[in-house]
Design a protein around this motif. Structure first.
Motif, PDB file in Angstrom:
ATOM      1  N   VAL A  74       0.794  -1.236   0.000  1.00 46.94           N
ATOM      2  CA  VAL A  74       0.000   0.000   0.000  1.00 46.94           C
ATOM      3  C   VAL A  74       0.825   1.283   0.000  1.00 46.94           C
ATOM      4  O   VAL A  74       0.305   2.344  -0.350  1.00 46.94           O
ATOM      5  CB  VAL A  74      -1.002   0.012   1.175  1.00 46.94           C
ATOM      6  CG1 VAL A  74      -2.059  -1.061   0.993  1.00 46.94           C
ATOM      7  CG2 VAL A  74      -0.280  -0.143   2.510  1.00 46.94           C
ATOM      8  N   GLY A  75       2.083   1.231   0.349  1.00 41.92           N
ATOM      9  CA  GLY A  75       2.925   2.422   0.360  1.00 41.92           C
ATOM     10  C   GLY A  75       3.592   2.714  -0.965  1.00 41.92           C
ATOM     11  O   GLY A  75       4.256   3.753  -1.117  1.00 41.92           O
ATOM     12  N   LEU A  76       3.433   1.841  -1.961  1.00 44.42           N
ATOM     13  CA  LEU A  76       4.140   2.014  -3.232  1.00 44.42           C
ATOM     14  C   LEU A  76       3.791   3.322  -3.922  1.00 44.42           C
ATOM     15  O   LEU A  76       2.622   3.690  -4.042  1.00 44.42           O
ATOM     16  CB  LEU A  76       3.815   0.874  -4.197  1.00 44.42           C
ATOM     17  CG  LEU A  76       4.517  -0.458  -3.987  1.00 44.42           C
ATOM     18  CD1 LEU A  76       4.142  -1.433  -5.101  1.00 44.42           C
ATOM     19  CD2 LEU A  76       6.025  -0.311  -3.907  1.00 44.42           C
ATOM     20  N   THR A  77       4.825   4.007  -4.379  1.00 44.82           N
ATOM     21  CA  THR A  77       4.648   5.153  -5.260  1.00 44.82           C
ATOM     22  C   THR A  77       5.162   4.826  -6.659  1.00 44.82           C
ATOM     23  O   THR A  77       4.718   5.433  -7.633  1.00 44.82           O
ATOM     24  CB  THR A  77       5.365   6.408  -4.723  1.00 44.82           C
ATOM     25  OG1 THR A  77       6.758   6.125  -4.556  1.00 44.82           O
ATOM     26  CG2 THR A  77       4.767   6.843  -3.387  1.00 44.82           C
ATOM     27  N   ILE A  78       6.082   3.885  -6.752  1.00 41.45           N
ATOM     28  CA  ILE A  78       6.648   3.485  -8.046  1.00 41.45           C
ATOM     29  C   ILE A  78       6.611   1.961  -8.151  1.00 41.45           C
ATOM     30  O   ILE A  78       7.120   1.258  -7.270  1.00 41.45           O
ATOM     31  CB  ILE A  78       8.101   3.983  -8.208  1.00 41.45           C
ATOM     32  CG1 ILE A  78       8.141   5.514  -8.149  1.00 41.45           C
ATOM     33  CG2 ILE A  78       8.712   3.462  -9.500  1.00 41.45           C
ATOM     34  CD1 ILE A  78       9.559   6.091  -8.099  1.00 41.45           C
TER      35      ILE A  78
END
Length: 172
Positions: A74-78
């Protein structure tokens, strides 16, 4: 009473510690092992606490067929998962994602409509026939070339500065 409270806390804490994410694709799990997010044993699970705060995940060219489990990142930005064997990709729960590279898979479906923070999307060299991007108003770069897309509505993408939609079957 104090002992009962301590027992309850111990149970709750150990339950939180042992929570795992189901990852059925051995190649995906092996990639996570190679990156140090899981132990060296293929067991179809990865400790959720090792992955839920990651901001960048790159798993290219690993023969991955299924990214089940990605919903707990859930923390993924890339996210870069190019060069695999994916036929479907549902990352609708990854609402922090700003960049997605899923080039050179075998995607026929790509569920990204809830990713309103997405600024860069590269999904070329797949088998997509449709691409719903109307809600992605922050998108600045889109490469969807070499698919089978017949219509592409970019009218709501006022921030778009780079567009490559060549080698499709676009009629409009």
């Amino acid at each position: 009473m104090k002992q009962i409270f301590l027992i309850i806390l111990t149970i709750l804490f150990s339950g939180a510690q042992s929570q795992n994410t189901y990852v059925p694709d051995d190649n995906f799990e092996q990639a996570l092992i190679d990156l140090g997010y899981d132990s060296g044993v293929l067991n179809d699970s990865v400790p959720t606490s090792n992955i839920n705060s990651l901001t960048v995940l790159s798993v290219p060219n690993n023969y991955i067929n299924d990214l089940t489990g990605i919903e707990d990142f859930v923390g993924l930005t890339i996210l870069s998962c190019h060069g695999n064997n994916l036929t479907a990709l549902n990352i609708s729960s990854l609402t922090n994602l700003t960049s997605l590279n899923c080039i050179s898979n075998q995607l026929t479906t790509l569920n990204i409509s809830s990713l309103t923070n997405l600024t860069s999307l590269s999904c070329s060299f797949n088998q997509l026939t449709a691409l719903n991007i109307s809600s992605l108003t922050n998108l600045t770069s889109l490469n969807c070339s070499s698919n089978q897309i017949t219509t592409l509505n970019i009218s709501s993408l006022t921030n778009l500065t780079i567009l490559n939609c060549s080698s499709n079957q676009l009629a409009s």
